[in-house]
Design a protein around this motif. Structure first.
Motif, PDB file in Angstrom:
ATOM      1  N   MET A  97     -40.113  64.155   8.428  1.00 46.20           N
ATOM      2  CA  MET A  97     -39.461  64.940   9.491  1.00 46.20           C
ATOM      3  C   MET A  97     -40.089  64.637  10.843  1.00 46.20           C
ATOM      4  SD  MET A  97     -36.891  66.925   8.634  1.00 46.20           S
ATOM      5  CE  MET A  97     -36.842  68.095   9.976  1.00 46.20           C
ATOM      6  N   SER A  98     -41.408  64.633  10.895  1.00 49.19           N
ATOM      7  CA  SER A  98     -42.098  64.390  12.165  1.00 49.19           C
ATOM      8  C   SER A  98     -41.759  63.017  12.725  1.00 49.19           C
ATOM      9  CB  SER A  98     -43.612  64.533  11.980  1.00 49.19           C
ATOM     10  OG  SER A  98     -43.938  65.861  11.639  1.00 49.19           O
ATOM     11  N   ASN A  99     -41.707  62.004  11.863  1.00 51.06           N
ATOM     12  CA  ASN A  99     -41.333  60.660  12.329  1.00 51.06           C
ATOM     13  C   ASN A  99     -39.928  60.649  12.912  1.00 51.06           C
ATOM     14  OD1 ASN A  99     -43.768  59.534  11.621  1.00 51.06           O
ATOM     15  ND2 ASN A  99     -43.009  58.510   9.788  1.00 51.06           N
ATOM     16  N   ALA A 100     -38.989  61.278  12.214  1.00 50.52           N
ATOM     17  CA  ALA A 100     -37.609  61.306  12.717  1.00 50.52           C
ATOM     18  C   ALA A 100     -37.540  62.051  14.046  1.00 50.52           C
ATOM     19  CB  ALA A 100     -36.689  61.956  11.682  1.00 50.52           C
ATOM     20  N   ILE A 101     -38.194  63.179  14.120  1.00 47.04           N
ATOM     21  CA  ILE A 101     -38.170  63.976  15.349  1.00 47.04           C
ATOM     22  C   ILE A 101     -38.783  63.203  16.511  1.00 47.04           C
ATOM     23  CG2 ILE A 101     -39.213  66.007  16.450  1.00 47.04           C
ATOM     24  CD1 ILE A 101     -38.765  67.454  13.694  1.00 47.04           C
ATOM     25  N   GLY A 110     -30.747  64.624  19.496  1.00 48.63           N
ATOM     26  CA  GLY A 110     -30.128  64.244  18.231  1.00 48.63           C
ATOM     27  C   GLY A 110     -30.465  65.262  17.172  1.00 48.63           C
ATOM     28  N   THR A 111     -30.104  64.949  15.944  1.00 47.74           N
ATOM     29  CA  THR A 111     -30.374  65.849  14.822  1.00 47.74           C
ATOM     30  C   THR A 111     -31.043  65.094  13.681  1.00 47.74           C
ATOM     31  OG1 THR A 111     -28.198  65.472  13.840  1.00 47.74           O
ATOM     32  CG2 THR A 111     -28.405  67.354  15.350  1.00 47.74           C
ATOM     33  N   VAL A 112     -31.700  65.872  12.829  1.00 50.04           N
ATOM     34  CA  VAL A 112     -32.316  65.347  11.611  1.00 50.04           C
ATOM     35  C   VAL A 112     -31.784  66.193  10.465  1.00 50.04           C
ATOM     36  CG1 VAL A 112     -34.471  64.921  10.382  1.00 50.04           C
ATOM     37  CG2 VAL A 112     -34.396  64.684  12.874  1.00 50.04           C
ATOM     38  N   THR A 113     -31.396  65.547   9.385  1.00 48.82           N
ATOM     39  CA  THR A 113     -30.906  66.267   8.213  1.00 48.82           C
ATOM     40  C   THR A 113     -31.964  66.224   7.128  1.00 48.82           C
ATOM     41  OG1 THR A 113     -28.644  65.651   8.773  1.00 48.82           O
ATOM     42  CG2 THR A 113     -29.023  66.461   6.549  1.00 48.82           C
ATOM     43  N   LEU A 114     -32.209  67.393   6.550  1.00 48.86           N
ATOM     44  CA  LEU A 114     -33.205  67.559   5.493  1.00 48.86           C
ATOM     45  C   LEU A 114     -32.504  68.051   4.239  1.00 48.86           C
ATOM     46  CD1 LEU A 114     -36.184  67.877   4.508  1.00 48.86           C
ATOM     47  CD2 LEU A 114     -36.091  70.189   5.474  1.00 48.86           C
ATOM     48  N   PHE A 115     -32.807  67.422   3.115  1.00 51.03           N
ATOM     49  CA  PHE A 115     -32.270  67.830   1.826  1.00 51.03           C
ATOM     50  C   PHE A 115     -33.407  67.832   0.825  1.00 51.03           C
ATOM     51  CE2 PHE A 115     -30.458  66.651  -2.334  1.00 51.03           C
ATOM     52  CZ  PHE A 115     -29.587  67.724  -2.515  1.00 51.03           C
ATOM     53  N   ALA A 116     -33.500  68.886   0.037  1.00 47.20           N
ATOM     54  CA  ALA A 116     -34.500  68.977  -1.026  1.00 47.20           C
ATOM     55  C   ALA A 116     -33.844  69.616  -2.233  1.00 47.20           C
ATOM     56  CB  ALA A 116     -35.693  69.808  -0.574  1.00 47.20           C
ATOM     57  N   ILE A 128     -34.768  64.176   0.969  1.00 43.56           N
ATOM     58  CA  ILE A 128     -34.139  63.159   1.813  1.00 43.56           C
ATOM     59  C   ILE A 128     -34.245  63.647   3.246  1.00 43.56           C
ATOM     60  CG2 ILE A 128     -32.016  61.933   2.433  1.00 43.56           C
ATOM     61  CD1 ILE A 128     -31.070  62.357  -0.472  1.00 43.56           C
ATOM     62  N   VAL A 129     -34.706  62.769   4.124  1.00 43.32           N
ATOM     63  CA  VAL A 129     -34.734  63.040   5.556  1.00 43.32           C
ATOM     64  C   VAL A 129     -33.943  61.912   6.211  1.00 43.32           C
ATOM     65  CG1 VAL A 129     -36.170  63.251   7.623  1.00 43.32           C
ATOM     66  CG2 VAL A 129     -36.965  64.219   5.442  1.00 43.32           C
ATOM     67  N   ALA A 130     -32.919  62.281   6.961  1.00 39.17           N
ATOM     68  CA  ALA A 130     -32.051  61.265   7.569  1.00 39.17           C
ATOM     69  C   ALA A 130     -31.769  61.609   9.022  1.00 39.17           C
ATOM     70  CB  ALA A 130     -30.735  61.165   6.794  1.00 39.17           C
ATOM     71  N   ASP A 131     -31.690  60.579   9.828  1.00 39.47           N
ATOM     72  CA  ASP A 131     -31.308  60.759  11.228  1.00 39.47           C
ATOM     73  C   ASP A 131     -30.227  59.741  11.566  1.00 39.47           C
ATOM     74  OD1 ASP A 131     -32.408  58.248  12.520  1.00 39.47           O
ATOM     75  OD2 ASP A 131     -34.296  59.070  11.787  1.00 39.47           O
TER      76      ASP A 131
END
Length: 178
Positions: A97-101, A110-116, A128-131
């Motif tokens: 998350m930190s890398n994407a942010i 922008g946005t980051v999507t998190l799925f667990a 899954i962390v996706a940007d």
């Protein structure tokens, strides 16, 4: 169980952050999965959505990393995970998350999507962390910082990263003992 605005009012304990869509969570999740690389989409479709899971699209802002960390910790507890496994999951997902942010949207929002979720066979926990931002290659000499990818690789049983013109996707997975 998944979380949307209606279930939150009912006291459900799952998560959806900053979602203003009127579509049911499984429909949004399915649509999102179609935008992912095949290996990540497969993990989404193989998830047990009758058990606790996290699916959130959040602004790529520093304060969201802490919110996501808290939600992953809560999800892990609700999923019956404990001990060092939870610590590994939280730290690795926080790095993603930190890398994407920090890196995906230089100079723009922008946005980051998190799925667990846990797999349908309940033999794997996955994140899954996706940007939809741009890839920033790691520095050859990271100096004091720049060890997030190595940390994720070390902590997760599965680490997969891909980037394209459509953004970056990180998949993390941990085997679950019977």
């Amino acid at each position: 169980m998944g979380f949307d605005a209606d279930s939150a009012k009912a006291g459900d304990d799952a998560l959806m952050l900053d979602d203003h869509s009127s579509l049911p969570t499984p429909v949004r999740l399915s649509a999102w999965a179609k935008t992912l690389p095949a290996f990540a989409a497969e993990l989404v479709t193989d998830s047990d959505l009758t058990k606790p899971y996290v699916y959130a699209e959040v602004p790529a802002k520093v304060e969201q990393a802490g919110v996501a960390r808290t939600r992953i910790t809560e999800w892990a507890a609700r999923s019956g995970l404990s001990g060092l496994l939870v610590q590994d999951i939280v730290l690795a997902s926080d790095e993603a998350m930190s890398n994407a942010i920090e890196h995906a949207y230089p100079g723009v929002s922008g946005t980051v999507t998190l799925f667990a979720a846990c797999s349908s066979a309940h033999d794997q926990a996955k994140i899954i962390v996706a940007d939809r931002g741009v890839w920033q290659p790691p520095s050859a000499d990271p100096g004091f910082r720049g060890r997030g990818l190595a940390i994720m690789k070390k902590l997760a049983g599965v680490f997969r990263l891909t980037h394209s013109a459509n953004g970056t996707t990180v998949v993390l997975g941990w085997p679950l003992a019977d």
